[in-house]
Scaffold this motif. Sequence first.
Motif, short mmCIF file in Angstrom:
data_model
loop_
_atom_site.label_atom_id
_atom_site.label_comp_id
_atom_site.label_asym_id
_atom_site.label_seq_id
_atom_site.Cartn_x
_atom_site.Cartn_y
_atom_site.Cartn_z
N SER A 230 0.83 -1.21 0.00
CA SER A 230 0.00 0.00 0.00
C SER A 230 0.86 1.25 0.00
N PRO A 231 1.70 1.43 -1.02
CA PRO A 231 2.54 2.63 -1.04
C PRO A 231 1.71 3.89 -1.17
N ASP A 232 2.15 4.96 -0.51
CA ASP A 232 1.46 6.24 -0.59
C ASP A 232 2.50 7.36 -0.54
N TYR A 233 2.08 8.55 -0.15
CA TYR A 233 2.98 9.70 -0.17
C TYR A 233 4.24 9.49 0.66
N ARG A 234 4.17 8.62 1.67
CA ARG A 234 5.31 8.37 2.56
C ARG A 234 6.37 7.49 1.93
N SER A 235 6.05 6.84 0.83
CA SER A 235 6.87 5.73 0.36
C SER A 235 8.12 6.14 -0.41
N PHE A 236 8.04 7.18 -1.22
CA PHE A 236 9.15 7.49 -2.12
C PHE A 236 9.62 8.93 -1.98
N TRP A 237 10.91 9.09 -2.17
CA TRP A 237 11.55 10.39 -2.07
C TRP A 237 11.32 11.21 -3.34
N LEU A 238 10.43 12.21 -3.21
CA LEU A 238 10.21 13.23 -4.24
C LEU A 238 9.96 12.63 -5.62
N ARG A 239 9.10 11.62 -5.65
CA ARG A 239 8.64 11.05 -6.92
C ARG A 239 7.13 11.25 -7.00
N SER A 240 6.63 11.40 -8.21
CA SER A 240 5.18 11.50 -8.41
C SER A 240 4.57 10.17 -8.80
N ARG A 241 5.45 9.16 -8.95
CA ARG A 241 4.98 7.80 -9.21
C ARG A 241 5.93 6.82 -8.53
N THR A 242 5.38 5.81 -7.90
CA THR A 242 6.22 4.83 -7.22
C THR A 242 7.10 4.09 -8.22
N LEU B 7 11.94 6.09 0.80
CA LEU B 7 12.77 5.31 -0.12
C LEU B 7 13.09 6.13 -1.36
N ASP B 8 14.38 6.28 -1.61
CA ASP B 8 14.79 7.01 -2.81
C ASP B 8 15.17 6.00 -3.89
N ALA B 9 14.46 6.05 -5.01
CA ALA B 9 14.85 5.28 -6.20
C ALA B 9 15.56 6.25 -7.12
N GLU B 10 16.87 6.39 -6.94
CA GLU B 10 17.64 7.40 -7.65
C GLU B 10 18.12 6.85 -8.99
N ASP B 11 17.71 7.49 -10.06
CA ASP B 11 18.00 7.00 -11.40
C ASP B 11 19.30 7.59 -11.95
N PHE B 12 20.15 6.71 -12.45
CA PHE B 12 21.31 7.11 -13.23
C PHE B 12 21.17 6.49 -14.63
N ALA B 13 22.13 6.72 -15.48
CA ALA B 13 21.99 6.30 -16.88
C ALA B 13 21.75 4.81 -17.01
N GLY B 14 22.41 3.99 -16.21
CA GLY B 14 22.30 2.55 -16.39
C GLY B 14 21.77 1.78 -15.21
N ILE B 15 21.32 2.49 -14.16
CA ILE B 15 20.95 1.77 -12.94
C ILE B 15 20.10 2.67 -12.06
N THR B 16 19.22 2.04 -11.27
CA THR B 16 18.48 2.72 -10.23
C THR B 16 19.04 2.28 -8.88
N VAL B 17 19.40 3.24 -8.05
CA VAL B 17 20.00 2.93 -6.75
C VAL B 17 18.95 3.22 -5.67
N TYR B 18 18.59 2.19 -4.90
CA TYR B 18 17.62 2.34 -3.81
C TYR B 18 18.34 2.69 -2.53
N GLN B 19 17.88 3.78 -1.88
CA GLN B 19 18.52 4.29 -0.68
C GLN B 19 17.47 4.75 0.32
N GLY B 20 17.76 4.61 1.59
CA GLY B 20 16.87 5.10 2.63
C GLY B 20 17.00 6.60 2.80
N ARG B 21 15.89 7.28 3.02
CA ARG B 21 15.88 8.72 3.26
C ARG B 21 15.19 8.97 4.60
N GLY B 22 15.96 9.45 5.54
CA GLY B 22 15.41 9.75 6.85
C GLY B 22 16.46 9.53 7.91
N VAL B 23 16.15 9.94 9.12
CA VAL B 23 17.07 9.72 10.24
C VAL B 23 17.18 8.22 10.47
#
Length: 550
Positions: free
Chosen positions: A107-119, A142-158
């Motif tokens: 049940s992802p919602d606004y809390r789920s992803f770092w500054l994305r408009s779509r999960t 959760l940050d799904a940070e996109d680079f040219a060849g890969i998406t890096v998943y990282q935690g965002r928060g204390v």
Amino acid sequence: MGDNTLPKRGSNGISRRGFLGRTGSIIGAVALAGHLSPAAAQAAAAAAPGPIGDGARVPVLVIGTGYGGSVAALRLAQAGVDVQMIEMGMNWDTPGPDGKVFPKVTSPDYRSFWLRSRTKAPLSNFLGFPIDKDVPKYTGILDAEDFAGITVYQGRGVGGGSLVNGGMAVTPRRANFAAVLPSVNADEMYDTYYPRANAGLGVGMIDPAWFDTADCYQFSRVGRKHAQRSGFAWTFVPDVYDWDYMKREAAGTATKSALAGEILYGNNAGKKSLVQTYLAQARATGRVTISPLHKVTTVSPAAGGGYTVAIDQLNTTGDTVATKTVTADRVFFAAGSVGTSKLLVKLKATGALPNLNGEVGKGWGENGNVMCGRANHMWDPTGKLQSTIPCSGIDNWDAGGAFAEVAPLPTGIETYASFYLSITKNPNRAEFTWNAATGRADLSWQTAWKQPSITMAKTIFDKINSKEGTIYRTDLFGGNKIWNDTLTYHPLGGAVLDRATDNYGRLHGYTGLYVIDGALIPGNASVNPFVTITALAERNIEKIIATDLP
């Protein structure tokens, strides 16, 4: 400390020797306590002062609140040093509309992803249908940070990555350690710093007898059966989840978390994140202040000594609402492999820190991560109730270069699927560089570089499929794909130990600048990396306190 300087020998009754002499008793207490209770952790957080002020001068500024930064903050505070921690993400302590701080995987919602408009979930499809959905833009966990060849998943928060990972707390096999950190004394790590890290993190092992009967680990028992029938070594894997709490979840006497589909976007109970362990103890010293929703933009030498640090304060839609300039006598880069690497290459290229050496940005790898699923026969159901906490793996590292986590697929329905996250000996390394035209750091990783990981993972799963008469799932990642070859959960490198830094994380070219996170590890840890990151931080900060403090 009223004078805002690092402590002199004997100030406040504390010396380096005194600190080091007390280390054994500190670690013993941690080992007995395991972690602070959620109530104690919340009390420590509530007592913390407000965010850092513009114009402040601080003895130590730590950029990031993940594993390395948390270790540094705790040990410095115990040595009598006041520490300011800067965290780009939120302090996750306020329930949402559902009464929970963190939402379920399903049940992802606004809390789920770092500054994305779509999960952008790592498993993007199910039964062939896309499962991502539109969400409000928010500073999610959760940050799904996109680079040219890969998406890096990282935690965002204390708490950084400890908020969103599966908690698999693995110490590498000693035989593999020289390939991970060749400049580090293995005896010291295995005799002192790995035990210290495991104690501080509250690492424990599932009860094997309970595992054999628990409905929520049927998926893992199927994984064990298939691995062993194909001749592979199968092993339990330690974790930082509270296993007694999970037993109570299963018995219906505790609020469900791991058994309620909570993991990817945080656990509301049971999991011992850094918030309950290192950070709680750090805050309890009264010497550590954390400023959430603050982002460091530049670091440069200050005219009067120390370093000038520019910081943007963010709101929950990612806008800058204030800018601050502070001065720090010492700065620890602990923003994670990606965050630290991006910042360092920017600082070198823009002239803020021009004396950083040419190794900055290099040696980055993704720990050989690759995902796949298998379709089992109807007589091998994996269970509709699945704990979100993995507890086992398949070891073919020596023969095939792969270790596969037997992962859950907590959909709430029977899928007859086995799901795996593999760590492999992928030799490819990428480099971060500063792109002046776009004003951002680029990463040179290429998706084709995942092929060695796929080949190594296939040494396990081709054999299991052949033995069991099963096939790979092609409905999980979109485009009829068998492998998710465009992601990593385990970014490592970019400021490699004994290359970009000396052998204890001191950045070459500048006194008082340190790297103390996963950027130090050159691309591959052979296992889930956070225990190694923690242990290396324990080693490095002990040396820094002993030799660098006045």
